[in-house]
Write a protein that holds these residues in place. Structure first.
Motif, PDB file in Angstrom:
ATOM      1  N   SER A  18      11.280  -6.163   5.810  1.00 15.42           N
ATOM      2  CA  SER A  18      11.097  -4.732   5.591  1.00 15.42           C
ATOM      3  C   SER A  18      10.336  -4.127   6.758  1.00 15.42           C
ATOM      4  O   SER A  18       9.580  -4.809   7.460  1.00 15.42           O
ATOM      5  N   LEU A  19      10.579  -2.848   6.942  1.00 18.74           N
ATOM      6  CA  LEU A  19       9.886  -2.052   7.959  1.00 18.74           C
ATOM      7  C   LEU A  19       9.287  -0.848   7.251  1.00 18.74           C
ATOM      8  O   LEU A  19      10.018  -0.065   6.630  1.00 18.74           O
ATOM      9  N   HIS A  20       7.980  -0.724   7.327  1.00 16.51           N
ATOM     10  CA  HIS A  20       7.290   0.403   6.708  1.00 16.51           C
ATOM     11  C   HIS A  20       6.710   1.277   7.807  1.00 16.51           C
ATOM     12  O   HIS A  20       6.057   0.770   8.730  1.00 16.51           O
ATOM     13  N   ILE A  21       6.962   2.576   7.731  1.00 11.36           N
ATOM     14  CA  ILE A  21       6.402   3.517   8.697  1.00 11.36           C
ATOM     15  C   ILE A  21       5.446   4.444   7.955  1.00 11.36           C
ATOM     16  O   ILE A  21       5.817   5.066   6.940  1.00 11.36           O
ATOM     17  N   THR A  22       4.245   4.524   8.463  1.00  8.77           N
ATOM     18  CA  THR A  22       3.208   5.394   7.885  1.00  8.77           C
ATOM     19  C   THR A  22       3.146   6.696   8.678  1.00  8.77           C
ATOM     20  O   THR A  22       3.183   6.671   9.902  1.00  8.77           O
TER      21      THR A  22
ATOM     22  N   GLN B 248      21.439  -3.628   5.339  1.00 12.64           N
ATOM     23  CA  GLN B 248      20.299  -2.744   5.532  1.00 12.64           C
ATOM     24  C   GLN B 248      20.393  -1.561   4.567  1.00 12.64           C
ATOM     25  O   GLN B 248      21.470  -1.025   4.326  1.00 12.64           O
ATOM     26  N   SER B 249      19.242  -1.183   4.043  1.00 13.70           N
ATOM     27  CA  SER B 249      19.202  -0.038   3.142  1.00 13.70           C
ATOM     28  C   SER B 249      17.914   0.747   3.347  1.00 13.70           C
ATOM     29  O   SER B 249      16.878   0.161   3.692  1.00 13.70           O
ATOM     30  N   PRO B 250      17.958   2.069   3.138  1.00 10.66           N
ATOM     31  CA  PRO B 250      19.185   2.832   2.943  1.00 10.66           C
ATOM     32  C   PRO B 250      19.976   2.941   4.248  1.00 10.66           C
ATOM     33  O   PRO B 250      19.458   2.609   5.311  1.00 10.66           O
TER      34      PRO B 250
ATOM     35  N   GLU C 105       5.391  11.932   6.102  1.00 12.48           N
ATOM     36  CA  GLU C 105       5.687  11.083   4.944  1.00 12.48           C
ATOM     37  C   GLU C 105       5.742   9.615   5.356  1.00 12.48           C
ATOM     38  O   GLU C 105       5.877   9.277   6.534  1.00 12.48           O
ATOM     39  N   ASN C 106       5.627   8.752   4.351  1.00 15.89           N
ATOM     40  CA  ASN C 106       5.769   7.315   4.566  1.00 15.89           C
ATOM     41  C   ASN C 106       7.160   6.873   4.141  1.00 15.89           C
ATOM     42  O   ASN C 106       7.798   7.522   3.290  1.00 15.89           O
ATOM     43  N   LEU C 107       7.634   5.771   4.699  1.00 16.78           N
ATOM     44  CA  LEU C 107       8.954   5.281   4.326  1.00 16.78           C
ATOM     45  C   LEU C 107       9.040   3.776   4.522  1.00 16.78           C
ATOM     46  O   LEU C 107       8.275   3.195   5.300  1.00 16.78           O
ATOM     47  N   THR C 108       9.979   3.177   3.790  1.00 15.38           N
ATOM     48  CA  THR C 108      10.257   1.753   3.967  1.00 15.38           C
ATOM     49  C   THR C 108      11.762   1.553   4.021  1.00 15.38           C
ATOM     50  O   THR C 108      12.498   2.135   3.216  1.00 15.38           O
ATOM     51  N   VAL C 109      12.209   0.764   4.967  1.00 13.71           N
ATOM     52  CA  VAL C 109      13.624   0.389   5.054  1.00 13.71           C
ATOM     53  C   VAL C 109      13.716  -1.130   4.944  1.00 13.71           C
ATOM     54  O   VAL C 109      12.768  -1.850   5.261  1.00 13.71           O
ATOM     55  N   TYR C 110      14.873  -1.580   4.470  1.00  8.30           N
ATOM     56  CA  TYR C 110      15.015  -2.981   4.093  1.00  8.30           C
ATOM     57  C   TYR C 110      16.183  -3.647   4.802  1.00  8.30           C
ATOM     58  O   TYR C 110      17.180  -3.011   5.147  1.00  8.30           O
ATOM     59  N   CYS C 111      16.022  -4.954   4.949  1.00 12.20           N
ATOM     60  CA  CYS C 111      17.044  -5.778   5.590  1.00 12.20           C
ATOM     61  C   CYS C 111      17.159  -7.041   4.741  1.00 12.20           C
ATOM     62  O   CYS C 111      16.181  -7.797   4.649  1.00 12.20           O
TER      63      CYS C 111
END
Lengths: 112, 111
Positions: B73-77, B6-8, B17-23
């Protein structure tokens, strides 16, 4: 009950003591899992029950760890002769099947 | 050995803000789950994705499963302080009960 209940929430043990951690799963849930979670890490699989049968205990770190679910409901994870490296959060999860897991709040074990 | 990375590992951003985290993994999973865990609590399941390329939305959260079913991926708006927590991904393998867990992304949303 409404959710998975674990007790105690916190346990402090002196090195060498035996501890027993209890898990009350959601009523009717066939599957029960125990996980160990170190600080800042994801859960690590310990063992899996389907009803009273322990189908997989491959994740138990040593023979000091023992789990049972004698009547297919409540489960107990026992750790004998605790060591400092056993300090972690122990999570119990139950499920009707095997994929959608409902977790308890965990037992935080500190071995001094 | 199957691994989920998982990152970051840690992300701290401002509210709105928006963000995306990855697996990510080199292994194929039959399904992949995302959980959120708050301090002192167990993980809570957010979503399960099963089909390659699948996209699921949960209010401001958008989950995507890679075409090859190896990553997600998980994106949060418009992140809110209530989104703060440890986000864990877990992949189901052929055994259908053993979940392979990532180490999580610790997310802090500052008001």
């Amino acid at each position: 009950g409404a959710g998975v209940s674990q007790s105690p929430r916190y346990k402090v043990a002196k090195r060498g003591q035996d501890v027993a951690l209890r898990c009350d799963p959601i009523s009717g849930h066939v599957s029960l899992f125990w996980y160990q979670q170190a600080l800042g890490q994801g859960p690590e699989f310990l063992t899996y029950f389907q009803n009273e049968a322990q189908l997989d205990k491959s994740g138990l770190p040593s023979d000091r760890f023992f789990a049972e679910r004698p009547e297919g409901s409540v489960s107990t994870l026992k750790i004998q002769r605790t060591q400092q490296e056993d300090s972690a959060v122990y999570l119990c999860a139950s499920s009707l099947g095997t994929v959608k897991l409902f977790f308890g709040s965990g037992t935080q074990l500190s071995v001094l | 050995t199957q691994l989920l990375e998982q990152s970051p590992q840690f992300l701290s951003i401002q509210e709105g803000e928006n963000l995306t985290v990855y697996c990510n993994s080199s292994s194929v999973f039959s399904s992949l789950q995302w959980y959120r865990q708050e301090p002192g609590e167990g993980p809570v399941l957010l979503v399960t994705v099963v089909t390659g390329g699948e996209v699921k939305k949960l209010k401001r959260l958008t989950f995507q499963f890679g075409d090859a079913r190896k990553d997600s991926s998980l994106h949060i708006t418009a992140a809110q302080p209530g989104d703060t927590g440890l986000y864990l991904c877990a992949g189901a393998d052929d055994s259908n009960y053993q979940l392979i867990w990532g180490a999580g992304t610790k997310l802090i949303i500052k008001p």
